[in-house]
Design a protein around this motif. Structure first.
Motif, PDB file in Angstrom:
ATOM      1  N   THR A 192      -0.328   1.305   3.896  1.00 30.48           N
ATOM      2  CA  THR A 192      -0.395   2.658   4.435  1.00 30.48           C
ATOM      3  C   THR A 192       0.779   3.508   3.967  1.00 30.48           C
ATOM      4  N   LYS A 193       1.962   2.950   3.955  1.00 31.71           N
ATOM      5  CA  LYS A 193       3.163   3.691   3.570  1.00 31.71           C
ATOM      6  C   LYS A 193       3.090   4.209   2.134  1.00 31.71           C
ATOM      7  N   TYR A 194       2.442   3.483   1.249  1.00 28.48           N
ATOM      8  CA  TYR A 194       2.401   3.838  -0.171  1.00 28.48           C
ATOM      9  C   TYR A 194       0.999   4.210  -0.647  1.00 28.48           C
TER      10      TYR A 194
END
Length: 60
Positions: free
Chosen positions: A12-14
């Motif tokens: 999710t972060k990337y």
């Protein structure tokens, strides 16, 4: 979904990548011109250049 660079599961972060590394690799491809959209502009550009040349050539 999987990372478009290495195929690992995206994080999710990337998103859409799996890591900062894959994100950076993708950015590098954009910056060095590895990603390009093929175009037919060269043919159109040549037609424009020919038209420009004929309009600036001296007429006899």
């Amino acid at each position: 979904m999987s990372c478009p660079i290495c195929g690992a599961e995206q994080q999710t972060k990337y998103r859409p990548f799996c890591s900062k590394r894959c994100s950076d690799l993708d950015l590098a491809k954009w910056l060095n011109g590895s990603y390009a959209i093929p175009a037919e502009a060269a043919a159109e550009e040549e037609e424009w250049n020919e038209a420009d040349r004929s309009s600036t050539e001296p007429r006899h």
